[in-house]
Design a protein around this motif. Structure first.
Motif, mmCIF file in Angstrom:
data_model
loop_
_atom_site.group_PDB
_atom_site.id
_atom_site.type_symbol
_atom_site.label_atom_id
_atom_site.label_comp_id
_atom_site.label_asym_id
_atom_site.label_seq_id
_atom_site.Cartn_x
_atom_site.Cartn_y
_atom_site.Cartn_z
ATOM 1 N N ARG A 1 10.438 -0.319 -6.058
ATOM 2 C CA ARG A 1 10.564 1.205 -5.342
ATOM 3 C C ARG A 1 9.151 1.756 -5.890
ATOM 4 O O ARG A 1 8.899 1.933 -7.109
ATOM 5 C CB ARG A 1 11.779 2.122 -5.820
ATOM 6 C CG ARG A 1 11.504 3.362 -5.429
ATOM 7 C CD ARG A 1 12.974 4.171 -5.705
ATOM 8 N NE ARG A 1 12.920 4.463 -7.439
ATOM 9 C CZ ARG A 1 12.238 5.089 -8.257
ATOM 10 N NH1 ARG A 1 11.384 5.730 -7.572
ATOM 11 N NH2 ARG A 1 12.294 5.037 -9.528
ATOM 12 N N SER B 1 7.719 7.834 -6.743
ATOM 13 C CA SER B 1 8.419 8.880 -6.477
ATOM 14 C C SER B 1 7.404 10.145 -6.233
ATOM 15 O O SER B 1 6.580 9.809 -7.252
ATOM 16 C CB SER B 1 9.633 9.343 -6.740
ATOM 17 O OG SER B 1 9.642 9.830 -8.043
ATOM 18 N N SER C 1 11.645 -0.450 -10.373
ATOM 19 C CA SER C 1 10.485 0.734 -9.687
ATOM 20 C C SER C 1 9.219 0.526 -10.538
ATOM 21 O O SER C 1 9.291 -0.256 -11.637
ATOM 22 C CB SER C 1 11.062 2.085 -10.139
ATOM 23 O OG SER C 1 10.964 2.065 -11.624
ATOM 24 N N ASP D 1 15.834 0.990 -16.486
ATOM 25 C CA ASP D 1 15.742 1.202 -15.103
ATOM 26 C C ASP D 1 16.384 2.773 -14.885
ATOM 27 O O ASP D 1 17.227 3.162 -15.441
ATOM 28 C CB ASP D 1 16.457 0.380 -14.181
ATOM 29 C CG ASP D 1 15.548 -0.690 -13.409
ATOM 30 O OD1 ASP D 1 14.549 -0.374 -13.093
ATOM 31 O OD2 ASP D 1 15.700 -1.908 -13.808
ATOM 32 N N ASP E 1 18.326 3.571 -9.138
ATOM 33 C CA ASP E 1 17.989 2.272 -8.746
ATOM 34 C C ASP E 1 18.974 1.165 -9.009
ATOM 35 O O ASP E 1 18.782 0.182 -8.137
ATOM 36 C CB ASP E 1 16.592 1.774 -9.278
ATOM 37 C CG ASP E 1 15.516 2.799 -8.830
ATOM 38 O OD1 ASP E 1 15.429 3.313 -7.794
ATOM 39 O OD2 ASP E 1 14.317 2.994 -9.897
ATOM 40 N N TYR F 1 17.173 -1.844 -3.708
ATOM 41 C CA TYR F 1 16.545 -2.413 -5.132
ATOM 42 C C TYR F 1 17.660 -2.734 -6.175
ATOM 43 O O TYR F 1 17.183 -3.430 -7.072
ATOM 44 C CB TYR F 1 15.741 -1.059 -5.830
ATOM 45 C CG TYR F 1 14.636 -0.607 -4.644
ATOM 46 C CD1 TYR F 1 13.744 -1.797 -4.531
ATOM 47 C CD2 TYR F 1 14.603 0.384 -4.244
ATOM 48 C CE1 TYR F 1 12.698 -1.370 -3.709
ATOM 49 C CE2 TYR F 1 13.566 0.738 -3.338
ATOM 50 C CZ TYR F 1 12.658 -0.093 -2.863
ATOM 51 O OH TYR F 1 11.543 0.290 -2.201
#
Lengths: 220, 220
Positions: free
Chosen positions: A141, A144, B96, B172, B176, B182
């Protein structure tokens, strides 16, 4: 700038021009091979040296960290910095303590960084991921807005740089090569090799295959 | 001092107390495991960060270099310094970009070094050899008076120090872990391992056996 200010590790008597390689290609090769930089800043006369992941993005070296980090705030505010990347390649065993040495590649970049934002910052974050975790970006990801706001990213131009490289075996004192006590001492180089080990999945990934790009990481 | 000034590599959002380990044993363990330190000094407001072999000698960190080295002269003259040793232990693959990280051990020592001479200097040179090339000292010629005169050795007290260590897998973002895109991404740690390779003799040593102490070097 090729060899200021000298004094790199076991350089006693070795601060020779043949270790100063000025070509841009050599600089890029060292920066592209390393993973961690040591970043120096000055606060009230006291130097601080901190390890950071980094990446080369064209003719810039990029760094990132928390907006709460004192180091990042110093860099973003235009504090003079020195960023040094060193790869230790081996130990050099001579017949004397004095000529014992190490093989290494090191790059030093001096200057003032500038803070990145917008698309330029996103490109730098991607460059960091691509350098440190090649192939990973498309699987994860992206940052953000909230994460972006908590991250500070800076670029340091590769303008004032030096690269020093030592390779090969010992440069023994000629007298030691014929000395009855030391001539028979084994001398040479012991390479130091870094490699990635077996990936360790976190529990939820235990049954998943390791991504192909991770299996291919040979660099270190 | 445990975590000043922060901002160590990918610490975004992770500058937590559990990474700040203050025990002397942890400090010694990091210093005893590393081979190269990055030494920072300031010259006219500009930081310089240079790699050097080092050793721990009791409660001091010792460094040596050429008497002609600008860095060594700065240190011997009492310039404030920061000496940082970092061992990179692995890459941490989160789901991420933001939580991607590295595992590492790093020690930072701040202070002012003092120049060593006489027996104290010889002990430091021996400590450097014993740390960097364990077992080697008895096989090689000790420094001559001329070599000693060309070498500058300093000791930095392990007084103002910090150690930071990150281990384990990714932390994490909980969202996610259940995200349809993901959640299935492989996550975990990829260890980075350093080891000594096959010794390369210089020509005159080609027929000699590699010393037993060299064969035993597993550390790196």
């Amino acid at each position: 700038m090729t060899s200021r200010p000298g004094g790199t590790e076991r350089t006693r008597g070795r601060r020779l021009a043949d270790r100063a390689v000025t070509e841009t290609a050599a600089l890029h090769a060292v920066l592209d091979a390393g993973l961690v930089a040591h970043v120096g800043v000055v606060d009230d006369g006291q130097p601080f040296v901190l390890p950071m992941g980094y990446a080369r993005m064209g003719d810039d070296l990029v760094l990132h960290g928390s907006t709460g980090s004192r180091l990042m705030r110093c860099l973003a505010a235009g504090a003079p910095t020195c960023v040094t990347v060193t790869l230790l390649d081996g130990m050099v065993l001579a017949r004397s303590a004095f000529e014992s040495s190490m093989n290494y590649r090191t790059a030093m970049v001096l200057g003032v960084a500038r803070r990145l934002d917008g698309d330029e910052e996103l490109a730098a974050l991607r460059a960091l991921s691509d350098h440190l975790l090649p192939g990973r970006w498309d699987d994860i990801r992206p940052p953000s807005a909230k994460e972006r706001a908590a991250t500070m990213t800076v670029a340091l131009p590769l303008a004032e740089c030096s690269v020093k490289i030592r390779t090969g075996g010992p440069d023994d004192d000629p007298a030691d090569l014929v000395d009855p006590m030391y001539a028979r001492t084994w001398a040479g180089e012991v390479p130091l090799e870094a490699s990635f080990g077996t990936p360790v999945p976190e529990p939820a990934s235990a049954a998943s295959p390791v991504p192909r790009y991770v299996s291919q990481w040979g660099r270190a």
